[in-house]
Design an enzyme around this catalytic site. Structure first.
Site, PDB file in Angstrom:
ATOM      1  N   LYS A  44       0.795  -1.223   0.000  1.00  0.00           N
ATOM      2  CA  LYS A  44       0.000   0.000   0.000  1.00  0.00           C
ATOM      3  C   LYS A  44       0.831   1.277   0.000  1.00  0.00           C
ATOM      4  O   LYS A  44       0.292   2.357  -0.212  1.00  0.00           O
ATOM      5  CB  LYS A  44      -0.976  -0.010   1.175  1.00  0.00           C
ATOM      6  CG  LYS A  44      -1.897  -1.206   1.233  1.00  0.00           C
ATOM      7  CD  LYS A  44      -2.741  -1.421   0.011  1.00  0.00           C
ATOM      8  CE  LYS A  44      -3.702  -0.320  -0.258  1.00  0.00           C
ATOM      9  NZ  LYS A  44      -4.824  -0.774  -1.131  1.00  0.00           N
ATOM     10  N   SER A 261      -3.242 -12.745   3.451  1.00  0.00           N
ATOM     11  CA  SER A 261      -3.658 -12.462   2.067  1.00  0.00           C
ATOM     12  C   SER A 261      -2.550 -12.886   1.095  1.00  0.00           C
ATOM     13  O   SER A 261      -2.835 -13.313  -0.019  1.00  0.00           O
ATOM     14  CB  SER A 261      -4.030 -10.983   1.877  1.00  0.00           C
ATOM     15  OG  SER A 261      -2.907 -10.146   1.922  1.00  0.00           O
TER      16      SER A 261
HETATM   17  C1  LIG Z   1      -2.992  -7.296   3.685  1.00  0.00           C
HETATM   18  C2  LIG Z   1      -3.562  -6.816   2.410  1.00  0.00           C
HETATM   19  N1  LIG Z   1      -3.599  -7.639   1.366  1.00  0.00           N
HETATM   20  C3  LIG Z   1      -4.144  -7.277   0.199  1.00  0.00           C
HETATM   21  C4  LIG Z   1      -4.701  -6.037   0.007  1.00  0.00           C
HETATM   22  C5  LIG Z   1      -5.355  -5.745  -1.309  1.00  0.00           C
HETATM   23  O1  LIG Z   1      -4.795  -4.718  -2.065  1.00  0.00           O
HETATM   24  P1  LIG Z   1      -5.699  -3.771  -2.980  1.00  0.00           P
HETATM   25  O2  LIG Z   1      -6.270  -2.723  -2.072  1.00  0.00           O
HETATM   26  O3  LIG Z   1      -4.733  -3.179  -3.944  1.00  0.00           O
HETATM   27  O4  LIG Z   1      -6.766  -4.562  -3.622  1.00  0.00           O
HETATM   28  C6  LIG Z   1      -4.693  -5.147   1.051  1.00  0.00           C
HETATM   29  C7  LIG Z   1      -5.308  -3.841   0.890  1.00  0.00           C
HETATM   30  O5  LIG Z   1      -5.677  -3.128   1.773  1.00  0.00           O
HETATM   31  C8  LIG Z   1      -4.101  -5.527   2.287  1.00  0.00           C
HETATM   32  O6  LIG Z   1      -4.080  -4.694   3.355  1.00  0.00           O
END
Ligand SMILES: Cc1ncc(COP(=O)(O)O)c(C=O)c1O
Length: 295
Positions: A44, A261
């Site tokens: 991010k 994630s």
């Molecule tokens: C831990 C984590 N994984 C994945 C994502 C997903 O990214 P995106 O916001 O670009 O879809 C986020 C987004 O906040 C995140 O905090």
């Protein structure tokens, strides 16, 4: 020598996964982009920095304003770090159950918090942030990461280019999870502009009540304005326990300590790879696992 920590955002390494991919055909390669090596510890940093830069450029973000946005955590850490480096105050709106590590980290950069109900998840934070902005429009600069086109644009201009070049322009498949959808939208657009045959996929939690922090179950969520699934080749559901298991394996077998994630991203990438005879599959390691270790 660098002049600001912000110069270290982006240009992260791409690693070939060799252990968790055992048994795949020889001509199928799986890679992951190590986004936890950004200064704020997650992917991010890229969109946060871009949205703040564009706010300054357009005149919407001035020194008397506070940067305020709903964030499940990682974007908050990114805003806090960037705000500190550039001299802006930051107020984060997040569900009260956000991980203690991320809260403490954002606080250490001087950020303050408004908490929404844990039961309402990331959508509760979105609603509370909109209310705060409506009540005091002149106090806040709200990047609005769910609707700001510079969120995916950051990935179009950096992440997508890096992935294409780091695979020697050989990438055939890309997959990553949906939070705001900025990563999957921006990277997919860039890769398909390079080569329309590159297949791109989003993965999303299979269940409405899931434990994959940072990811959104779209059918039961406020749909981000930047999300356009029609440009994708598909959306794959992923179960929470599959993401957790793969995160554990990545730490134990590859030395990659990542969040859940990232585990679900790699599990989805391996699932795609299992259906190929030949190919180069890329996914994202979104953040570091130390943010999820209970204290
Ligand atoms: C831990 C984590 N994984 C994945 C994502 C997903 O990214 P995106 O916001 O670009 O879809 C986020 C987004 O906040 C995140 O905090």
């Amino acid at each position: 020598m660098i002049h600001s920590i912000l110069e270290k955002i982006g240009n992260t390494p791409l690693i070939r996964l060799r252990e968790v991919t055992r048994g795949l055909p020889e001509k199928v390669e799986v890679y992951a982009k190590i986004e936890y090596l950004n200064p704020g510890g997650s992917i991010k940093d890229r969109p946060a920095y871009r949205m703040i830069r564009e706010g300054i450029r357009s005149g919407n973000l001035t020194k008397d304003k506070t940067i305020m946005d709903p964030t499940s955590g990682n974007t908050g850490v990114a805003y806090s770090l960037i705000g500190a480096a550039l001299g802006y105050s930051v107020e984060l709106v997040c569900p009260e159950n956000v991980s203690a590590q991320r809260k403490d980290m954002a606080s250490s950069f001087g950020a303050t918090f408004s908490f929404s109900s844990a039961m309402e998840g990331s959508d509760g934070a979105i609603r509370l942030a909109r209310k705060l902005k409506a009540e005091q429009p002149d106090k806040y600069f709200m990047p609005d990461q769910y609707n700001n086109p510079f969120n995916p644009q950051a990935h179009y201009d950096t992440t997508g280019v890096e992935i294409y070049e780091q695979t020697g322009r050989r990438i055939t498949h890309f997959i990553t999870g949906i939070g705001t959808s900025g990563t999957v939208m921006g990277v997919s657009r860039r890769l398909k502009d390079y080569d329309k045959n590159i297949k791109t996929f989003a993965s999303e939690p299979a269940e409405q009540l899931h434990g994959l922090e940072g990811l959104k179950h779209m059918a039961s969520s406020i749909i981000p304005g930047i999300y356009h699934p029609e440009i994708l080749d598909g959306v794959m559901p992923i179960r929470t326990e599959v993401g957790y298991e793969m995160a554990e394996r990545l730490a134990k077998e590859e030395g990659l300590c990542v969040g859940h994630s990232s585990g679900s991203n790699v599990a989805s990438a391996v699932e795609i790879a299992q259906g190929l005879r030949e190919g180069v599959v890329v996914t994202i390691l979104c953040d570091h696992g130390d943010r999820y270790i209970p204290i």
